[in-house]
Scaffold this motif. Structure first.
Motif, short mmCIF file in Angstrom:
data_model
loop_
_atom_site.label_atom_id
_atom_site.label_comp_id
_atom_site.label_asym_id
_atom_site.label_seq_id
_atom_site.Cartn_x
_atom_site.Cartn_y
_atom_site.Cartn_z
N UNK A 115 36.74 14.53 91.92
CA UNK A 115 35.61 14.48 90.98
C UNK A 115 35.72 15.51 89.88
N UNK A 116 36.41 16.61 90.12
CA UNK A 116 36.56 17.63 89.08
C UNK A 116 37.42 17.13 87.93
N UNK A 117 38.23 16.09 88.17
CA UNK A 117 39.11 15.59 87.11
C UNK A 117 38.33 15.05 85.92
N UNK A 118 37.07 14.67 86.12
CA UNK A 118 36.27 14.16 85.00
C UNK A 118 36.07 15.22 83.93
N UNK A 119 36.19 16.51 84.28
CA UNK A 119 36.02 17.59 83.30
C UNK A 119 37.21 17.71 82.38
N UNK A 120 38.41 17.38 82.86
CA UNK A 120 39.59 17.72 82.08
C UNK A 120 40.55 16.56 81.85
N UNK A 121 40.31 15.40 82.43
CA UNK A 121 41.28 14.31 82.29
C UNK A 121 40.90 13.32 81.20
N UNK A 409 45.95 10.77 71.75
CA UNK A 409 44.57 10.70 71.25
C UNK A 409 44.38 9.44 70.42
N UNK A 410 43.11 9.15 70.14
CA UNK A 410 42.78 8.05 69.24
C UNK A 410 42.76 6.71 69.95
N UNK A 411 42.89 5.64 69.16
CA UNK A 411 42.83 4.30 69.72
C UNK A 411 41.43 3.84 70.05
N UNK A 426 29.81 11.01 70.49
CA UNK A 426 30.84 12.03 70.66
C UNK A 426 31.47 11.84 72.04
N UNK A 427 32.32 10.81 72.20
CA UNK A 427 32.94 10.57 73.51
C UNK A 427 33.86 11.71 73.91
N UNK A 428 34.19 11.75 75.18
CA UNK A 428 35.01 12.82 75.74
C UNK A 428 36.41 12.81 75.13
N UNK A 429 36.96 14.01 74.89
CA UNK A 429 38.35 14.16 74.47
C UNK A 429 38.59 13.82 73.01
#
Length: 670
Positions: A115-121, A409-411, A426-429
């Motif tokens: 679940x922590x992967x949602x912060x950084x993936x 990034x992008x797409x 403002x989506x993630x990443x």
């Protein structure tokens, strides 16, 4: 349990901490925690999302506990592992403590979603993190001081090696502290900095210095609670004042000495102001990776301070040398700093590195950590297991001498890209891809695909040999055919820009606010790889040239951009102004078009003229216009922009407004 009590007593006598892992079903591990906490006296802090003990803390809130101490703790990693929280927790445990980690089934763990992967993936759903978890498991199994207790196995602690008795600090300076204290007491005017990992006594040292001074001295820090240890050792000489309050005082009221505890947590511009007002300043800060800005403090701030003397504390005080828990956390999270004193010579070979090549990635991560002030355990996890990561290494004699880390990034789809441009989503990443839409002039910029340079580093003894340019050339040549550009976001300095320009990058944006951590303005540059990427790069660079005359007064340094100023509004300006007036485009992104609007329109527009032409601070302008604050001021500016557009061309303004309203409706539906 009797065996556990005996081992725990031996740990307290030896001044060490250890890790105990309970791996199995949730109900089983919870049952064992109930038994352990009943048998061993201690604080038993629980760190996890669903606490099962009275004293508990969410992983995201662990930084608040820095500086405090606990006896025994539980770290719940059964559904996710926050590496930074684990590191901080280890730093709070007293000598004689167990850190009990709860883990799922040991064999299944690498393949389970974290679940922590949602912060950084940048993934909306948790992803499995097999490379990091397998790395952690290898570190644990190789460590004879850690005990792994798996469900369906008997509890049987190994025969740990005997250790000499530990003599805890008695309040008097330890050897390293005494040497530095003596040097500080005799220090001529200037700046001294003491760096150390957690538990080395740097705050205690600052307190001892304060207690020994005969004249008045002041103490400041990011928070008052961060100075508790310093205050304990300073006694009656402790005199704290918050940084903002200190800078607000007349200079004549200040003292011969200023001590700044945890200095790296303060913005660099504020630090520069503080040290400029005192004859002698002592700065202390932690350099361990989980606190993020410590390295930046050394790399960015200390390098620019004249008359600076550096000291370091290495011997632990709160626990014994070679503490098993500290050693294990260091090996899992790669806290041991890279050795930059020697390097392999000869021709370097370049190669791409896969995410499961953990051994080579460790070398690269250490090199990147030593060169970048923001590299942290979160980056280590992202490098190993996040999707869309690309890594290039320069190697010589089996040693990594250069590294580039790029991120896809992008797409984004067209509607989402337009919503980002309008400030509605403002989506993630997608750091640069989103900024190209949110701050640039193309609503569809985020639909293009890019590779962002997240980190780049060359060993200090191999720099100026064009290794950086060679790695970037390989990144360019190896990019997939559907990639439109390479991108980079960096703190602008002349030296850095010369490097990126030499790699073929084109400057497309410079922010008007300094980064708090580096004191530099954020810049973005693109290297086009496709026709669409070239068109975007050309459009954004021309926009920057058109706006630079309006932007330069906001930026306290000259920029290497040829100015092509314009005073009339074009179609891009109208679109951007509509985004500001009828949607949520930020003021900073529209400074050029707003300046031209104010030239073209003769309405009073007091809020816009005050903010854009007179460049008044928000607080002063709000007071002048009798507005309640920043939000009310921005609302007034947007209203004035609407009035100006309607006066200049009502039909065009109405048409743009309607298209923006339709865009907002579509964004709300998605």
């Amino acid at each position: 349990m009797e065996q556990l009590r005996l081992v725990t007593a031996d740990m307290a006598s030896a001044g060490i901490r250890r890790l105990l892992i309970l791996a199995g079903e949730a109900a089983w591990s919870s049952q064992q925690i109930s038994s352990l906490t009943g048998q061993l006296a201690g604080d038993w802090l629980w760190v996890g999302a669903a606490p099962e003990l009275p004293l508990n803390c969410a992983p995201s809130a662990m930084r608040r506990l820095l500086g405090r101490e606990f006896l025994h703790a539980v770290f719940d990693a059964r559904s996710g592992l926050d590496a930074e929280a684990l590191a901080v927790l280890a730093g709070t445990l007293k000598a004689g403590s167990w850190l009990v980690m709860l883990a799922p089934d040991w064999l299944c763990w690498p393949q389970l979603p974290d679940t922590d992967s949602c912060r950084w993936s940048d993934s909306p759903q948790p992803v499995a993190t097999p490379n990091f978890i397998s790395h952690l498991q290898r570190c644990v199994l190789a460590d004879s001081e850690t005990y792994l207790w798996q469900q369906h196995q008997p509890f049987r602690l190994p025969e740990f090696r005997a250790r000499a008795p530990w003599h805890p600090a008695n309040g008097a300076p330890e050897r390293e502290q005494a040497e530095i204290l003596s040097a500080l007491q005799a220090m001529p005017p200037g700046v001294a900095v003491v760096t150390a990992p957690r538990g080395r006594g740097k705050s205690a040292l600052a307190g001892m210095l304060l207690k020994s001074l005969s004249g008045k001295a002041l103490v400041t820090a990011p928070t008052r609670v961060a100075t508790d240890v310093l205050a304990l050792h300073a006694g009656e000489n402790f005199n704290f004042i918050a940084p903002d309050a200190l800078l607000a005082q007349p200079q004549g009221q200040e003292a011969p000495w200023l001590i700044i505890d945890e200095a790296a947590a303060l913005p660099a511009p504020q630090l520069r102001q503080l040290i400029a007002r005192f004859p002698r300043t002592l700065l202390t800060t932690t350099v361990q990776g989980y606190e993020g800005t410590g390295r930046g403090f050394l790399l960015k701030f200390c390098a620019g301070v004249d008359s600076l003397t550096r000291y370091a504390l290495s011997a632990p005080i709160r626990w014994a040398q070679h503490d098993p828990l500290e050693s294990l956390i260091d090996s899992i999270l790669l806290f041991e700093e890279a050795d930059f004193t020697h390097v392999a010579r000869g021709e370097a070979t370049l190669n791409s590195v896969a995410q499961d090549e953990v051994g080579q990635l460790q070398q690269m991560y250490r090199l990147l950590s030593g060169a970048h002030y923001r590299t942290s355990p979160l980056d280590w996890r992202r490098m190993l297991d996040a999707r869309g990561q690309h890594v290039i290494a320069a190697r010589c004699g089996g040693e990594t001498v250069g590294a580039v880390w790029l991120v896809e990034e992008g797409g984004l789809d067209e509607n989402l890209s337009r919503a980002v441009w309008a400030g509605l989503r403002r989506p993630r990443g997608n750091l640069v891809a989103q900024s190209l839409s949110a701050h640039g002039g193309s609503p569809l910029a985020a639909t293009l695909k890019g590779l962002r340079v997240s980190r780049i580093a060359v060993h200090p003894l191999r720099q100026r040999q064009r290794l950086g340019q060679q790695m970037m050339a390989m990144a360019k040549a190896g990019a997939q055919p559907n990639v439109d550009y390479l991108s980079v976001s960096f703190g602008f300095t002349d030296e850095l820009w010369r490097f990126w320009e030499s790699c073929g990058f084109v400057l497309v944006r410079v922010g008007s606010h300094r980064e708090a951590s580096s004191g530099c303005y954020t810049a973005m540059a693109l290297l086009p790889l496709s026709d669409a990427g070239a068109a975007l790069t050309r459009h954004e660079h021309l926009r920057l040239q058109r706006d630079i005359a309006c932007l330069q007064p906001w930026i306290a340094r000259p920029l290497p951009i040829a100015s092509h100023p314009a005073t009339t509004l074009n179609s891009d300006d109208w679109l951007e102004l509509a985004g500001f007036a009828f949607a949520h485009r930020p003021l900073e992104a529209c400074l050029g078009s707003l300046s031209r609007l104010l030239t073209a329109c003769d309405l009073p527009l007091k809020a816009l003229r005050g903010g854009v032409q007179r460049r008044l601070k928000a607080q002063a302008l709000s007071q002048e216009l009798r507005l309640s604050g920043r939000k009310a001021l921005l609302a007034a500016m947007r209203q004035e922009a609407q009035q100006a557009l309607e006066k200049l061309d009502t039909p065009r303004s109405v048409a743009l407004k309607n298209s923006l309203l339709q865009m907002q409706s579509s964004a709300a539906e998605t």
